[in-house]
Design a protein around this motif. Structure first.
Motif, PDB file in Angstrom:
ATOM      1  N   ASN A 108       0.768  -1.086  -0.021  1.00 53.12           N
ATOM      2  CA  ASN A 108      -0.015  -0.173  -0.129  1.00 53.12           C
ATOM      3  C   ASN A 108       0.940   1.314   0.037  1.00 53.12           C
ATOM      4  O   ASN A 108       2.228   1.264   0.242  1.00 53.12           O
ATOM      5  N   PRO A 109       0.215   2.336  -0.407  1.00 53.45           N
ATOM      6  CA  PRO A 109       1.064   3.659  -0.424  1.00 53.45           C
ATOM      7  C   PRO A 109       1.850   4.086   0.902  1.00 53.45           C
ATOM      8  O   PRO A 109       3.147   4.350   0.746  1.00 53.45           O
ATOM      9  N   THR A 110       1.519   3.630   2.100  1.00 48.70           N
ATOM     10  CA  THR A 110       2.261   4.162   3.161  1.00 48.70           C
ATOM     11  C   THR A 110       3.285   2.985   3.469  1.00 48.70           C
ATOM     12  O   THR A 110       4.532   3.516   3.779  1.00 48.70           O
ATOM     13  N   GLN A 111       3.261   1.924   3.207  1.00 50.96           N
ATOM     14  CA  GLN A 111       4.317   0.907   3.070  1.00 50.96           C
ATOM     15  C   GLN A 111       5.484   1.165   2.059  1.00 50.96           C
ATOM     16  O   GLN A 111       6.538   1.031   2.358  1.00 50.96           O
ATOM     17  N   GLN A 112       5.124   1.780   0.803  1.00 55.95           N
ATOM     18  CA  GLN A 112       5.834   2.185  -0.136  1.00 55.95           C
ATOM     19  C   GLN A 112       6.709   3.072   0.462  1.00 55.95           C
ATOM     20  O   GLN A 112       8.142   3.378   0.098  1.00 55.95           O
ATOM     21  N   THR A 113       6.387   4.132   1.185  1.00 56.41           N
ATOM     22  CA  THR A 113       7.386   5.151   1.723  1.00 56.41           C
ATOM     23  C   THR A 113       8.080   4.917   2.630  1.00 56.41           C
ATOM     24  O   THR A 113       9.240   5.305   2.677  1.00 56.41           O
ATOM     25  N   TRP A 114       7.754   3.584   3.434  1.00 52.14           N
ATOM     26  CA  TRP A 114       8.781   3.080   4.428  1.00 52.14           C
ATOM     27  C   TRP A 114       9.823   2.339   3.289  1.00 52.14           C
ATOM     28  O   TRP A 114      11.052   2.352   4.106  1.00 52.14           O
ATOM     29  N   ILE A 115       9.591   1.641   2.594  1.00 53.17           N
ATOM     30  CA  ILE A 115      10.778   0.934   1.603  1.00 53.17           C
ATOM     31  C   ILE A 115      11.598   1.985   0.958  1.00 53.17           C
ATOM     32  O   ILE A 115      12.975   2.085   1.082  1.00 53.17           O
ATOM     33  N   ASP A 116      11.027   3.176   0.458  1.00 53.78           N
ATOM     34  CA  ASP A 116      11.697   4.305   0.038  1.00 53.78           C
ATOM     35  C   ASP A 116      12.790   4.820   0.820  1.00 53.78           C
ATOM     36  O   ASP A 116      14.008   5.153   0.515  1.00 53.78           O
ATOM     37  N   GLU A 117      12.369   5.102   2.116  1.00 56.89           N
ATOM     38  CA  GLU A 117      12.914   5.648   3.390  1.00 56.89           C
ATOM     39  C   GLU A 117      13.960   4.894   3.631  1.00 56.89           C
ATOM     40  O   GLU A 117      15.307   5.269   3.509  1.00 56.89           O
ATOM     41  N   LEU A 118      13.939   3.699   3.767  1.00 55.63           N
ATOM     42  CA  LEU A 118      14.968   2.459   4.047  1.00 55.63           C
ATOM     43  C   LEU A 118      15.861   2.545   3.004  1.00 55.63           C
ATOM     44  O   LEU A 118      16.998   2.319   3.308  1.00 55.63           O
ATOM     45  N   ARG A 119      15.543   2.505   1.688  1.00 55.80           N
ATOM     46  CA  ARG A 119      16.498   2.394   0.826  1.00 55.80           C
ATOM     47  C   ARG A 119      17.433   3.547   0.379  1.00 55.80           C
ATOM     48  O   ARG A 119      18.377   3.240  -0.349  1.00 55.80           O
ATOM     49  N   GLY A 120      16.877   4.596   1.020  1.00 58.33           N
ATOM     50  CA  GLY A 120      17.753   5.913   0.877  1.00 58.33           C
ATOM     51  C   GLY A 120      18.662   6.034   2.290  1.00 58.33           C
ATOM     52  O   GLY A 120      19.455   7.025   2.499  1.00 58.33           O
ATOM     53  N   LEU A 121      18.907   4.864   3.191  1.00 60.83           N
ATOM     54  CA  LEU A 121      19.690   5.059   4.469  1.00 60.83           C
ATOM     55  C   LEU A 121      20.736   3.756   4.232  1.00 60.83           C
ATOM     56  O   LEU A 121      20.526   2.786   3.867  1.00 60.83           O
ATOM     57  N   ASN A 122      21.884   4.063   5.153  1.00 61.49           N
ATOM     58  CA  ASN A 122      22.834   3.202   5.249  1.00 61.49           C
ATOM     59  C   ASN A 122      23.411   3.270   6.509  1.00 61.49           C
ATOM     60  O   ASN A 122      23.378   4.198   7.253  1.00 61.49           O
ATOM     61  N   GLY A 123      23.982   2.139   6.960  1.00 63.76           N
ATOM     62  CA  GLY A 123      24.779   2.131   8.222  1.00 63.76           C
ATOM     63  C   GLY A 123      23.776   2.383   9.589  1.00 63.76           C
ATOM     64  O   GLY A 123      22.630   1.811   9.722  1.00 63.76           O
TER      65      GLY A 123
END
Length: 247
Positions: A108-123
């Motif tokens: 769903n759209p909210t879950q997609q925001t979480w995926i995008d957020e995590l894929r933009g982070l490291n460490g």
């Protein structure tokens, strides 16, 4: 207005509130669907759909933890979460097929925001967001799956809900074992944008509807309660207002 008339009007409003909210809930539930494994309700079907959507984002981010995390425990937890969701997916696919419930292929759209957020982070930033995002989502899902398990009349759905919540409880414990879960992870999940203080995210209000339900009946109830309160207040003021003596 006399006191008796006032009480009668108040009673009518209370009855209206009860009928209205019950009617909305019934409309949302809808009629049961007959399946080879017995009848299932709208809530039962929604459980299968939402569990699938949870797997569609929790499994992949668990795998991404293997390359984005600098924390050994976070990588271990992510690996186990991904493995558990693959097993849960197999059970879910079999059950949904027998019950003829189509499963979604996207989050769903909210879950997609979480995926995008995590894929933009490291460490370390990834580790903190990962632990709190998943702990928050699992916490809300645990209560909602338990509600379906309690209310379903279908034994297969009951067994699936039990198996799902066993996994959810396991994942919550594992996420907490990272030592990275804060109050944000104990709060209701919200769209990306508020980490690490998810509880203060302005999108919180729109995310309160939860994993399995909607907020329509709640809003209607609040509106009718406010109407009753206003009517009671105005009427009491009129009843208690001193009458002027005739000139």
């Amino acid at each position: 207005m006399t006191v008796h008339r006032f009480l009668g009007a108040l009673g009518a409003l209370v009855i209206t509130l009860a009928l209205a909210t019950t009617g909305v809930a019934s409309a949302q539930d809808g009629p049961d669907q007959q399946t080879p494994l017995g009848p299932i309700s709208a809530a039962d079907k929604d459980l299968l759909i939402k569990v699938k959507q949870a797997s569609l984002w929790e499994g992949p981010v668990g795998e991404e933890a293997q390359t984005r995390s600098q924390n050994k425990r976070v990588r271990e937890v992510g690996l186990q979460i991904a493995a558990d969701h693959r097993k849960l997916d197999e059970l879910l696919a079999t059950l949904a097929s027998k019950m003829k419930v189509p499963l979604p292929a996207t989050v769903n759209p909210t879950q997609q925001t979480w995926i995008d957020e995590l894929r933009g982070l490291n460490g370390k930033a990834f580790d903190t967001a990962f632990a709190n995002r998943l702990r928050s989502a699992h916490g809300q899902g645990f209560g909602e799956v338990a509600k379906v398990r309690m209310g379903t009349r279908n034994q297969s759905i009951r067994d699936f809900a039990q198996a799902t919540n066993n996994i959810v409880a396991k994942h919550m414990t594992m996420l907490e074992s990272t030592g990275l879960v804060t109050q944000a992870g104990m709060s209701d999940p919200v769209p990306a944008g508020g980490m690490p203080g998810m509880a203060g995210d302005p999108a919180l209000a729109s995310a309160r509807s939860g994993l399995l339900g909607g907020g329509g009946s709640t809003l209607l109830s609040i509106g009718l309660i406010v109407l009753i309160g206003a009517t009671v207040t105005v009427t009491l003021l009129r009843l208690t207002k001193p009458r002027r003596e005739a000139d």
